[in-house]
Motif scaffolding. Structure first.
Motif, PDB file in Angstrom:
ATOM      1  N   ILE A   3       0.864  -1.195   0.000  1.00  0.00           N
ATOM      2  CA  ILE A   3       0.000   0.000   0.000  1.00  0.00           C
ATOM      3  C   ILE A   3       0.889   1.230   0.000  1.00  0.00           C
ATOM      4  O   ILE A   3       1.785   1.358   0.837  1.00  0.00           O
ATOM      5  CB  ILE A   3      -0.924   0.020   1.228  1.00  0.00           C
ATOM      6  CG1 ILE A   3      -1.801  -1.228   1.251  1.00  0.00           C
ATOM      7  CG2 ILE A   3      -1.781   1.282   1.230  1.00  0.00           C
ATOM      8  CD1 ILE A   3      -2.613  -1.363   2.508  1.00  0.00           C
ATOM      9  N   LEU A   5       0.812   5.384   0.142  1.00  0.00           N
ATOM     10  CA  LEU A   5       0.043   6.597   0.425  1.00  0.00           C
ATOM     11  C   LEU A   5       0.902   7.783   0.032  1.00  0.00           C
ATOM     12  O   LEU A   5       1.979   8.002   0.608  1.00  0.00           O
ATOM     13  CB  LEU A   5      -0.310   6.660   1.917  1.00  0.00           C
ATOM     14  CG  LEU A   5      -0.959   5.386   2.499  1.00  0.00           C
ATOM     15  CD1 LEU A   5      -1.158   5.538   4.004  1.00  0.00           C
ATOM     16  CD2 LEU A   5      -2.277   5.088   1.809  1.00  0.00           C
ATOM     17  N   ILE A  56      -7.842   4.712   3.524  1.00  0.00           N
ATOM     18  CA  ILE A  56      -7.375   3.479   2.878  1.00  0.00           C
ATOM     19  C   ILE A  56      -8.554   2.585   2.527  1.00  0.00           C
ATOM     20  O   ILE A  56      -8.591   1.980   1.451  1.00  0.00           O
ATOM     21  CB  ILE A  56      -6.383   2.737   3.796  1.00  0.00           C
ATOM     22  CG1 ILE A  56      -5.106   3.561   3.984  1.00  0.00           C
ATOM     23  CG2 ILE A  56      -6.031   1.363   3.225  1.00  0.00           C
ATOM     24  CD1 ILE A  56      -4.168   3.014   5.043  1.00  0.00           C
ATOM     25  N   SER A  57      -9.541   2.517   3.414  1.00  0.00           N
ATOM     26  CA  SER A  57     -10.694   1.642   3.181  1.00  0.00           C
ATOM     27  C   SER A  57     -11.642   2.186   2.129  1.00  0.00           C
ATOM     28  O   SER A  57     -12.413   1.423   1.538  1.00  0.00           O
ATOM     29  CB  SER A  57     -11.463   1.448   4.492  1.00  0.00           C
ATOM     30  OG  SER A  57     -12.107   2.656   4.871  1.00  0.00           O
ATOM     31  N   ILE A  67      -3.779   7.037  -3.313  1.00  0.00           N
ATOM     32  CA  ILE A  67      -3.674   5.763  -2.606  1.00  0.00           C
ATOM     33  C   ILE A  67      -3.496   4.666  -3.645  1.00  0.00           C
ATOM     34  O   ILE A  67      -4.284   4.562  -4.597  1.00  0.00           O
ATOM     35  CB  ILE A  67      -4.942   5.481  -1.771  1.00  0.00           C
ATOM     36  CG1 ILE A  67      -5.192   6.607  -0.772  1.00  0.00           C
ATOM     37  CG2 ILE A  67      -4.820   4.138  -1.038  1.00  0.00           C
ATOM     38  CD1 ILE A  67      -6.552   6.539  -0.097  1.00  0.00           C
ATOM     39  N   THR A  75      -7.636   5.489  -5.432  1.00  0.00           N
ATOM     40  CA  THR A  75      -8.079   6.707  -4.750  1.00  0.00           C
ATOM     41  C   THR A  75      -9.573   6.956  -4.935  1.00  0.00           C
ATOM     42  O   THR A  75     -10.265   7.359  -3.996  1.00  0.00           O
ATOM     43  CB  THR A  75      -7.285   7.929  -5.260  1.00  0.00           C
ATOM     44  OG1 THR A  75      -5.887   7.642  -5.229  1.00  0.00           O
ATOM     45  CG2 THR A  75      -7.558   9.152  -4.407  1.00  0.00           C
ATOM     46  N   ARG A  82     -12.621  -2.458  -3.079  1.00  0.00           N
ATOM     47  CA  ARG A  82     -11.191  -2.387  -2.748  1.00  0.00           C
ATOM     48  C   ARG A  82     -10.631  -3.697  -2.185  1.00  0.00           C
ATOM     49  O   ARG A  82      -9.418  -3.826  -2.021  1.00  0.00           O
ATOM     50  CB  ARG A  82     -10.928  -1.247  -1.760  1.00  0.00           C
ATOM     51  CG  ARG A  82     -11.161   0.114  -2.371  1.00  0.00           C
ATOM     52  CD  ARG A  82     -10.574   1.225  -1.523  1.00  0.00           C
ATOM     53  NE  ARG A  82     -10.899   2.535  -2.086  1.00  0.00           N
ATOM     54  CZ  ARG A  82     -10.408   3.677  -1.674  1.00  0.00           C
ATOM     55  NH1 ARG A  82      -9.551   3.699  -0.661  1.00  0.00           N
ATOM     56  NH2 ARG A  82     -10.753   4.827  -2.246  1.00  0.00           N
TER      57      ARG A  82
END
Length: 375
Positions: A3, A5, A56-57, A67, A75, A82
């Motif tokens: 992941i 960011l 994130i979720s 993201i 994003t 997701r």
């Protein structure tokens, strides 16, 4: 699943409509979470850690930033697409459904090529229940289970769809101390067995340090420090991180650096190898960094050549394996100094005072103006 960011920022309108400025919950958050690791977002209430999790979720959209899940930009992707598993502080179980039905519920909503037969769902439910060690409780209702068991059901429900990422938002806060210890060990075991990239939000630094591969300490929506938990504890970048990590909290004193030595009042407590120049500092000493000075016979014996900290003795608390020496010093930034020593250690208190030498690896020097670490 890695992941990434990139410069995440999240602003919320101010609740006071008279104030036009936005509240910045996440401020230029830039971080990469490695594939298959358990990362802890750690910080006081209101520091932005849960907002990062919501971004994130997909439950929140960033004001700025990107993201990525692997190489895919998610994003703008809706939360349901997701592939994220979420576990919250409140278990959010359906009270009228038994454990089997609660875990199976996400599978029943699958459509198209992902749709499963009843037998396939039952097999996945049993495999996941076995992973979290509740396979013998599948016919129970939530009301018939302990808090720790209910939390395992919530974790199983999040895992049953084989998510790419598992997000845990204060999942142990509602458990008592013993259950919290047991469940956090289980969380680590489950994460290792599944290999799922996991992000664990908590304000409990002991919890984060015990199970996370990496911790990210946050304040005001920013990253203050990140790294291996023990490294962050042993080598804090600033006074905020030093104060936040550690139970009991680090003892902080007003001090000065003069001619290459660190003084608290008139007590020379540490000689430095590097030249920091003469300046005002904060001196942080971990509770386990104090060693009672057996040679201390009162201030008449004090010598500038001896490195020691002299305090007013208040109380000795015996806690089994360890004891806490509670004492005071006029330069201490707090109410009571707490020094942790082995039980049975002799404490000499001539004239109502106690003297300590300090372990070199347990003392931290911070700039008095910026709070940044100097040593």
């Amino acid at each position: 699943m890695k992941i990434v960011l990139e410069h995440l920022t999240k602003k919320f309108p101010n609740r006071n409509k008279k104030i036009k400025e936005y509240v910045i919950a996440v401020n230029d958050f830039d971080y990469e979470i490695p594939d298959g690791k358990l990362v802890g977002l750690l910080g006081p209430s209101g520091c932005g850690k849960s907002t990062v999790l919501n971004l994130i979720s997909g439950l929140e959209k960033p004001t700025q930033g990107k993201i990525y899940f692997g190489d895919d930009d998610v994003t703008e992707l809706p939360a349901e697409n997701r592939g994220v598993g979420l576990v919250f502080q409140n278990y959010a179980l359906y009270p009228h459904l038994n454990v089997r039905e609660n875990i199976r519920f996400p599978l029943e909503n699958l459509r198209g090529k992902d749709k499963l037969t009843r037998d396939e769902m039952d097999r996945k439910v049993f495999e996941t229940a076995k992973l979290v060690q509740i396979e013998g409780l599948l016919d129970r209702k939530p009301s018939e289970m302990s808090g720790g068991q209910q939390q395992r059901v919530a974790i199983a429900r999040a895992l049953v769809k084989k998510p790419k990422v598992l997000l845990l938002d204060e999942p142990l806060s509602n458990l008592d101390a013993r259950l919290r210890l047991q469940t956090r060990e289980e969380l680590k075991r489950i994460q290792v067995e599944t290999g799922i990239t996991t992000i664990f939000v908590t304000h409990d630094q002991e919890e984060a340090m015990s199970i996370c591969d990496t911790i990210v300490v946050m304040q005001d929506g920013r990253i203050m420090q990140q790294g291996n938990p023990q490294d962050v504890y042993d080598k804090p970048d600033n006074l905020f991180v030093a104060k936040f990590l550690g139970t009991p909290q680090i003892n902080v004193f007003k001090g000065v650096v003069r001619a290459g030595s660190v003084f608290i009042g008139t007590d020379r407590v540490y000689r430095m190898e590097e030249d920091l120049g003469d300046r005002d500092v904060y001196v942080g000493i971990r509770p386990e960094g104090f060693i009672p000075d057996d040679s201390w016979n009162g201030r008449s014996e004090a010598s500038d050549d001896k490195e020691r900290l002299i305090c007013e003795f208040r109380k000795l608390e015996v806690m089994g394996r360890d004891s806490s020496v509670l004492c005071a010093n006029e330069f201490f930034e707090g109410t009571m100094i707490r020094a942790i020593v082995a039980s049975g250690t002799g404490i000499k208190t001539p004239g109502g005072e106690v003297a300590f030498t300090i372990k070199p690896n347990k003392i931290h020097i911070f700039d008095a103006k910026t709070g940044k670490v100097l040593h």
